[in-house]
Design a protein around this motif. Structure first.
Motif, mmCIF file in Angstrom:
data_model
loop_
_atom_site.group_PDB
_atom_site.id
_atom_site.type_symbol
_atom_site.label_atom_id
_atom_site.label_comp_id
_atom_site.label_asym_id
_atom_site.label_seq_id
_atom_site.Cartn_x
_atom_site.Cartn_y
_atom_site.Cartn_z
ATOM 1 N N ALA A 247 -10.981 -2.298 -11.290
ATOM 2 C CA ALA A 247 -9.886 -2.666 -10.382
ATOM 3 C C ALA A 247 -8.670 -3.086 -11.191
ATOM 4 O O ALA A 247 -8.791 -3.808 -12.192
ATOM 5 C CB ALA A 247 -10.301 -3.792 -9.442
ATOM 6 N N TYR A 248 -7.526 -2.614 -10.772
ATOM 7 C CA TYR A 248 -6.246 -3.105 -11.296
ATOM 8 C C TYR A 248 -5.484 -3.620 -10.091
ATOM 9 O O TYR A 248 -5.152 -2.860 -9.174
ATOM 10 C CB TYR A 248 -5.454 -1.992 -11.993
ATOM 11 N N ASN A 249 -5.222 -4.917 -10.078
ATOM 12 C CA ASN A 249 -4.637 -5.561 -8.907
ATOM 13 C C ASN A 249 -3.157 -5.872 -9.084
ATOM 14 O O ASN A 249 -2.704 -6.192 -10.186
ATOM 15 C CB ASN A 249 -5.371 -6.866 -8.597
ATOM 16 N N ILE A 250 -2.437 -5.789 -7.976
ATOM 17 C CA ILE A 250 -1.110 -6.388 -7.885
ATOM 18 C C ILE A 250 -1.358 -7.875 -7.640
ATOM 19 O O ILE A 250 -1.928 -8.255 -6.615
ATOM 20 C CB ILE A 250 -0.308 -5.780 -6.722
ATOM 21 N N GLU A 251 -0.956 -8.701 -8.595
ATOM 22 C CA GLU A 251 -1.251 -10.125 -8.492
ATOM 23 C C GLU A 251 -0.222 -10.838 -7.622
ATOM 24 O O GLU A 251 0.974 -10.550 -7.685
ATOM 25 C CB GLU A 251 -1.282 -10.766 -9.885
ATOM 26 N N GLN A 252 -0.690 -11.746 -6.800
ATOM 27 C CA GLN A 252 0.168 -12.572 -5.947
ATOM 28 C C GLN A 252 -0.070 -14.038 -6.312
ATOM 29 O O GLN A 252 -1.082 -14.367 -6.935
ATOM 30 C CB GLN A 252 -0.147 -12.338 -4.470
ATOM 31 N N SER A 253 0.849 -14.915 -5.937
ATOM 32 C CA SER A 253 0.731 -16.308 -6.352
ATOM 33 C C SER A 253 1.463 -17.232 -5.384
ATOM 34 O O SER A 253 2.420 -16.823 -4.713
ATOM 35 C CB SER A 253 1.321 -16.474 -7.765
ATOM 36 N N ASP A 254 1.008 -18.484 -5.349
ATOM 37 C CA ASP A 254 1.697 -19.523 -4.582
ATOM 38 C C ASP A 254 2.794 -20.203 -5.396
ATOM 39 O O ASP A 254 3.403 -21.169 -4.931
ATOM 40 C CB ASP A 254 0.689 -20.587 -4.122
ATOM 41 N N ASN A 255 3.043 -19.710 -6.607
ATOM 42 C CA ASN A 255 4.027 -20.365 -7.473
ATOM 43 C C ASN A 255 5.430 -20.345 -6.885
ATOM 44 O O ASN A 255 6.231 -21.244 -7.142
ATOM 45 C CB ASN A 255 4.049 -19.703 -8.853
ATOM 46 N N SER A 256 5.761 -19.308 -6.156
ATOM 47 C CA SER A 256 7.077 -19.214 -5.512
ATOM 48 C C SER A 256 6.951 -18.352 -4.270
ATOM 49 O O SER A 256 5.999 -17.568 -4.138
ATOM 50 C CB SER A 256 8.115 -18.613 -6.467
ATOM 51 N N ARG A 257 7.924 -18.477 -3.371
ATOM 52 C CA ARG A 257 7.878 -17.681 -2.148
ATOM 53 C C ARG A 257 7.962 -16.196 -2.464
ATOM 54 O O ARG A 257 7.371 -15.367 -1.768
ATOM 55 C CB ARG A 257 9.017 -18.108 -1.218
ATOM 56 N N ARG A 258 8.680 -15.843 -3.497
ATOM 57 C CA ARG A 258 8.796 -14.435 -3.869
ATOM 58 C C ARG A 258 7.467 -13.847 -4.319
ATOM 59 O O ARG A 258 7.220 -12.658 -4.150
ATOM 60 C CB ARG A 258 9.836 -14.276 -4.982
ATOM 61 N N VAL A 323 -3.761 -7.600 -4.347
ATOM 62 C CA VAL A 323 -3.826 -6.310 -3.659
ATOM 63 C C VAL A 323 -4.157 -5.239 -4.685
ATOM 64 O O VAL A 323 -3.505 -5.143 -5.727
ATOM 65 C CB VAL A 323 -2.477 -5.968 -2.983
ATOM 66 N N ALA A 324 -5.176 -4.443 -4.421
ATOM 67 C CA ALA A 324 -5.586 -3.409 -5.378
ATOM 68 C C ALA A 324 -4.567 -2.282 -5.417
ATOM 69 O O ALA A 324 -4.223 -1.708 -4.391
ATOM 70 C CB ALA A 324 -6.954 -2.856 -5.003
ATOM 71 N N LEU A 325 -4.066 -1.988 -6.609
ATOM 72 C CA LEU A 325 -3.208 -0.818 -6.804
ATOM 73 C C LEU A 325 -4.060 0.407 -7.090
ATOM 74 O O LEU A 325 -3.745 1.513 -6.647
ATOM 75 C CB LEU A 325 -2.236 -1.071 -7.957
ATOM 76 N N ALA A 326 -5.142 0.215 -7.821
ATOM 77 C CA ALA A 326 -6.059 1.317 -8.146
ATOM 78 C C ALA A 326 -7.444 0.729 -8.362
ATOM 79 O O ALA A 326 -7.573 -0.387 -8.870
ATOM 80 C CB ALA A 326 -5.587 2.050 -9.399
ATOM 81 N N SER A 327 -8.481 1.489 -7.990
ATOM 82 C CA SER A 327 -9.834 0.948 -8.099
ATOM 83 C C SER A 327 -10.856 2.049 -8.348
ATOM 84 O O SER A 327 -10.605 3.237 -8.088
ATOM 85 C CB SER A 327 -10.220 0.201 -6.814
ATOM 86 N N GLY A 328 -12.035 1.624 -8.833
ATOM 87 C CA GLY A 328 -13.124 2.565 -9.041
ATOM 88 C C GLY A 328 -13.653 3.124 -7.739
ATOM 89 O O GLY A 328 -14.162 4.260 -7.698
ATOM 90 N N ILE A 329 -13.552 2.351 -6.663
ATOM 91 C CA ILE A 329 -13.934 2.879 -5.351
ATOM 92 C C ILE A 329 -13.077 4.081 -5.008
ATOM 93 O O ILE A 329 -13.571 5.100 -4.516
ATOM 94 C CB ILE A 329 -13.811 1.780 -4.275
ATOM 95 N N GLU A 330 -11.790 3.981 -5.295
ATOM 96 C CA GLU A 330 -10.898 5.117 -5.047
ATOM 97 C C GLU A 330 -11.311 6.326 -5.889
ATOM 98 O O GLU A 330 -11.205 7.480 -5.444
ATOM 99 C CB GLU A 330 -9.457 4.722 -5.354
ATOM 100 N N ALA A 331 -11.790 6.077 -7.108
ATOM 101 C CA ALA A 331 -12.255 7.185 -7.954
ATOM 102 C C ALA A 331 -13.396 7.942 -7.272
ATOM 103 O O ALA A 331 -13.401 9.179 -7.230
ATOM 104 C CB ALA A 331 -12.708 6.643 -9.311
#
Length: 445
Positions: A247-258, A323-331
């Motif tokens: 899995a390669y994820n788009i990382e999200q965070s509570d550090n800022s609203r953005r 959020v997953a950008l790419a994954s082994g499941i998709e493979a």
């Protein structure tokens, strides 16, 4: 007005201007104000004129990709990302809010001045531009193949997302490294966008070296591009070595609203995007299936519009959920699509049942299913695995463009639940904001 840069530092100037534009655009600052100050407090040219600057630019590009794909909590009423907007264009979400720009996506009757679509368009280009600038800057400080590979994949995925969701006619302009005038891109057809993506992923694979995570990211990106080109067998061959647990994820965070996960904000917090069930008659029954791959709750309150019963997604259950950008499941799903294309129901069944077993789901029985029915059975499984990750609109378009199925049989069609009808349009238009490019032609298709 004082100049920000000395004339003999053209490269640094171009790099800083690109990054400043990324910052002001993605954080809703006035871009005019960026060139009116003498000492920006976010980033200075000197901070980019070193190897640490590479990490700053890399982080900026990844941040813009996250905002483009997932959206964010920042902005007036938050920022809509491509995942939920493309989910409206397809059959994943119904719109339960009041913004007319988002209702346009729900009915697919989009104008080229749609502000949500224009924001997504800009953020995708910002992610691409930041990645390209990072790649260019690497030449000044020696090679770093891993950063280069990751940024090349970011560029490649930006081309994929434009190709899958927008019409042909998108231009890819570039700010030159010497600080010269912007080089306006020529409008590309959908095929050209996928083909260009393949070339970026080939470079990313070469630079990944022994870093299997980056190599697998690029392999999946290339395979997804090949699917768009109708090269189904070649796509499957590209992902054979990708492990299912990758899995390669788009990382999200509570550090800022953005940095917050905009899917969570727009659904759970703002109740504007409600999980659909049989949307436009052709849509999948995401709720009725009671499938653990699409968890939900609700149906007891109205959405933000106060008239639509709201069904909340639980896949992204916090503002920091990745959020997953790419994954082994998709493979594995790509391999199953190749088998379905070859009318090999047994292999399709084996691949899907292997994946389903990991979730405790009962086996599928695809005995006697062939042709379009087999493809549709596969695409339905794919839709549940990849729900709300930005794949579904491109998948439905592929059923039409590559496999020749009528749009009226795969996209939501007919009467729209809030009045009117779904449009026959399947794509986001190139926004009018691109018309500052002298090569602008709107949609080629």
């Amino acid at each position: 007005m004082k100049k920000l840069f000395k004339i003999d530092k053209n490269y640094i100037r171009a790099t800083f201007v690109t990054f400043a534009l990324i910052i002001c655009s993605s954080m809703n600052f006035s871009c005019d104000s960026v060139v009116e100050v003498t000492d920006p407090d976010i980033v200075t040219p000197e901070s980019l004129n070193n190897e640490a600057g590479l990490q700053t630019l890399r982080a900026g590009s990844l941040g813009d990709l996250a905002v483009a794909m997932s959206g964010s909590a920042a902005g007036h009423g938050a920022t809509t990302g491509l995942i939920v907007m493309s989910g409206l264009m397809a059959d994943e979400y119904d719109y339960s809010g009041t913004f007319p720009t988002r209702r346009e996506a729900d009915t697919r009757n989009l104008q080229n001045i749609n502000t949500d679509m224009n924001t997504i368009y800009g953020n995708l280009h910002l992610a691409r531009a930041g990645a390209e600038t990072t790649i260019d800057l690497l030449a000044n400080f020696g090679e770093d193949p891993e950063i280069e590979s990751e940024m090349q994949s970011v560029v490649g995925f930006s081309y994929i997302m434009f190709a899958e969701t927008f019409c042909g006619g998108v231009s890819f302009s570039k700010a030159p490294a010497d600080g010269g005038d912007l080089i306006f891109g020529e409008p590309l057809t959908t095929e050209q966008m996928f083909t260009t993506a393949v070339s970026w992923f080939d470079q990313a694979i070469a630079n990944a070296g022994d870093n299997e995570k980056l190599a697998n990211l690029a392999r999946l990106g290339k395979a997804r591009s090949l699917l768009g080109l109708g090269q189904i067998e070649e796509s499957a061959a590209e992902v054979v070595s990708v492990p299912t647990d990758f899995a390669y994820n788009i990382e999200q965070s509570d550090n800022s609203r953005r940095q917050e996960n905009g899917i969570y904000i727009m659904t759970t917090v703002r109740r504007q995007f409600s999980i659909a069930d049989g949307k436009g008659e052709n849509g999948l029954m995401y709720r009725s299936a009671m499938d653990p791959r699409v968890p939900w709750d609700g149906g007891t309150e109205f959405g933000q519009d106060d008239i639509t019963l709201y069904y909340n997604q639980l896949k992204f259950n916090s503002s920091s959920a990745p959020v997953a950008l790419a994954s082994g499941i998709e493979a594995r799903l790509i391999e199953a699509e190749a088998a379905a294309n070859a009318d090999d129901a047994g292999t399709v069944q084996d691949i899907h049942n292997g994946l389903r077993a990991t979730m405790g789901l009962s086996d599928l029985d695809l005995t006697g299913i062939s042709g379009d029915d087999l493809l549709l059975a596969h695409f339905a499984e794919r839709a549940f695995w990849l729900f709300s990750t930005g794949h579904r609109q491109g998948d439905l378009r592929r059923l039409v463009d590559v496999y020749g199925m009528p749009a009226s049989e795969v996209f939501p069609w007919g009467d729209y639940f809030k009045g009117g009808q779904y449009s026959a349009n399947l794509k986001f238009p190139v926004p009018q904001s691109e018309s500052n490019n002298p090569n602008y032609v709107g949609c080629l298709d």
